[in-house]
Design an enzyme around this catalytic site. Structure first.
Site, PDB file in Angstrom:
ATOM      1  N   SER A 127       0.805  -1.232   0.000  1.00  0.00           N
ATOM      2  CA  SER A 127       0.000   0.000   0.000  1.00  0.00           C
ATOM      3  C   SER A 127       0.829   1.269   0.000  1.00  0.00           C
ATOM      4  CB  SER A 127      -0.911   0.050   1.221  1.00  0.00           C
ATOM      5  OG  SER A 127      -1.735  -1.059   1.277  1.00  0.00           O
ATOM      6  N   THR A 134      -1.115   2.363   4.611  1.00  0.00           N
ATOM      7  CA  THR A 134      -0.499   3.685   4.421  1.00  0.00           C
ATOM      8  C   THR A 134       0.331   4.044   5.636  1.00  0.00           C
ATOM      9  OG1 THR A 134      -2.259   4.505   3.049  1.00  0.00           O
ATOM     10  CG2 THR A 134      -1.082   6.151   4.309  1.00  0.00           C
ATOM     11  N   THR A 149       1.477   6.960   0.358  1.00  0.00           N
ATOM     12  CA  THR A 149       0.644   5.793   0.052  1.00  0.00           C
ATOM     13  C   THR A 149       0.562   5.535  -1.452  1.00  0.00           C
ATOM     14  OG1 THR A 149      -1.555   4.823   0.446  1.00  0.00           O
ATOM     15  CG2 THR A 149      -1.502   7.134  -0.173  1.00  0.00           C
ATOM     16  N   ARG A 168      -7.857   8.480  -9.381  1.00  0.00           N
ATOM     17  CA  ARG A 168      -8.376   8.663  -8.015  1.00  0.00           C
ATOM     18  C   ARG A 168      -7.275   9.178  -7.088  1.00  0.00           C
ATOM     19  NH1 ARG A 168      -7.104   6.617  -2.644  1.00  0.00           N
ATOM     20  NH2 ARG A 168      -9.035   6.575  -1.430  1.00  0.00           N
ATOM     21  N   THR A 193      -5.326   7.084   8.332  1.00  0.00           N
ATOM     22  CA  THR A 193      -5.148   5.931   7.459  1.00  0.00           C
ATOM     23  C   THR A 193      -6.522   5.299   7.270  1.00  0.00           C
ATOM     24  OG1 THR A 193      -4.060   3.780   7.221  1.00  0.00           O
ATOM     25  CG2 THR A 193      -4.527   4.476   9.461  1.00  0.00           C
ATOM     26  N   GLY A 194      -6.682   4.612   6.150  1.00  0.00           N
ATOM     27  CA  GLY A 194      -7.968   3.986   5.900  1.00  0.00           C
ATOM     28  C   GLY A 194      -8.621   4.533   4.648  1.00  0.00           C
TER      29      GLY A 194
HETATM   30  C1  SD4 Z   1      -6.159   6.275   0.652  1.00  0.00           C
HETATM   31  N1  SD4 Z   1      -5.850   6.619   2.996  1.00  0.00           N
HETATM   32  O1  SD4 Z   1      -5.588   6.465  -0.412  1.00  0.00           O
HETATM   33  C2  SD4 Z   1      -5.315   5.936   1.842  1.00  0.00           C
HETATM   34  C3  SD4 Z   1      -5.245   4.459   2.004  1.00  0.00           C
HETATM   35  C4  SD4 Z   1      -4.763   4.027   3.337  1.00  0.00           C
HETATM   36  O2  SD4 Z   1      -4.001   2.576   4.820  1.00  0.00           O
HETATM   37  O3  SD4 Z   1      -4.665   4.748   4.272  1.00  0.00           O
HETATM   38  N2  SD4 Z   1      -4.429   2.854   3.573  1.00  0.00           N
HETATM   39  O4  SD4 Z   1      -7.372   6.304   0.777  1.00  0.00           O
END
Ligand code: SD4
Length: 328
Positions: free
Chosen positions: A85, A188, A206, A216, A239-240
């Protein structure tokens, strides 16, 4: 005793301290001001935060610059071939192309970011170059790549890492876009730190969501969403699922809640509460926040269980599980 157990034991001992001159009962009834945090301190998301913190810590000791430290720390993850990631070894978008997002920020308001950038091994260093060498805050796509070339960043071949290729080939069988909590999409790295003089800085990098639509951009390069730092208050990173984090301007929200007097922990919890309220299908969405205030107190909270972070201080570099809104 394991480092984590030792750490937990130390925190428990800390909260049991009595105020001199008060009996045990009185001391329990008196609201005890939470012990001040510690400086310097470096925090980063997930397991890979441990090696990233180690590099950041070493850089801080070597140069004394927290900016150098938060850049060096996440560069470690950008090269980690196990991580799908972050960096060019990350999982690609639907077209099979890996595109990267990164941001960096100082507590004085300086910041830089790059989004949807290809072929650059260290997007965090490119984000720093945007901050230091341009009048802008954010460069995206082909413009970011052109700037990288002009700055002498080597261009890497566009070839998926062996692990990413295997995963992408598997995904193509069904080509379903369905983010999975804590598995393919949540590695991330967001890093925030406070130096001994009380200055703050942060970084975030990330490859974004696996199999995203081409073009995106997530929260990580958006100042205020994936990262926000203010020397007057504190810092936060996220993160997420980026879309859910952008929707509530997560990191900025946490810093502003701390400015109004909330602890880092209470601020992270309120941000998660708001994220849960503003996003549909919350059972399929993982997001986690990590925050620090200018006294070095820490907070972390996630939507679902499974979020952890690494914390480096003079007493060591330890992995800590964050609490979550929904329970296991
Ligand atoms: C995203 N926040 O591109 C990032 C992905 C992520 O842990 O955090 N993964 O949406």
């Amino acid at each position: 005793m394991s480092q984590r157990r030792k750490f937990i034991k130390q925190s428990l001992l800390g909260s049991a301290l009595l105020i001199p001159g008060l009996s045990t009962l009185e001391a329990q009834a008196t609201p005890v001001k939470k012990a001040a945090g510690t400086k310097p301190i470096i925090l980063s998301t997930w397991n890979h935060g441990i090696p990233a913190n180690a590099d950041a810590w070493a850089k801080l000791k070597e140069t004394g610059s927290l900016l150098d430290a938060v850049e060096a720390g996440v560069r470690n993850t950008e090269l980690d071939l196990e991580n799908l990631s972050v960096g060019l070894q990350g999982l690609p978008d639907r077209e099979g192309i890996t595109t990267l997002d990164a941001s960096i920020m100082l507590g004085d308001g300086s910041c830089g970011s790059v989004a949807f950038v290809r072929q650059v091994k260290h997007p965090i260093s490119l984000a720093r170059a945007v901050m230091e060498k341009t009048p802008h805050v954010m460069l995206a796509g082909e413009g970011a790549r052109q700037f990288a070339i002009a700055q002498g960043f080597p261009m890497e071949k566009e070839k998926l890492s062996p692990k990413a290729q295997v995963e992408y080939d598997k995904w193509k069988v069904t080509s379903q876009y369905k983010p999975i909590i804590n598995v393919e999409n949540h590695d991330t790295i967001g890093m925030i730190g406070l130096d001994a003089s009380g200055k703050l800085a942060g970084s975030c990098t990330t490859s974004g969501l696996a199999y995203k639509m081409h073009g995106r951009i997530g929260d990580s390069p958006i100042i205020g969403a994936g990262l926000f730092v203010d020397d007057e208050v504190g810092a936060a990173t996220a993160t997420g699922l980026g879309e859910s984090i952008i929707r509530i301007c997560g990191s900025f929200l946490i810093v502003e809640l701390m400015r109004q007097g909330r602890s880092p922990q209470a601020a992270c919890e309120e941000a998660v509460r708001r994220l849960v309220a503003k996003n549909k299908n919350i059972k399929d969405i993982q997001a986690g926040f990590l925050a620090i205030n200018k006294d070095g107190e820490v907070g972390a909270y996630a939507v679902h269980p499974g979020f952890n972070y690494a914390q480096a201080t003079e007493s060591g570099n330890v992995l800590i599980d964050a609490a979550s809104h929904f329970k296991a």
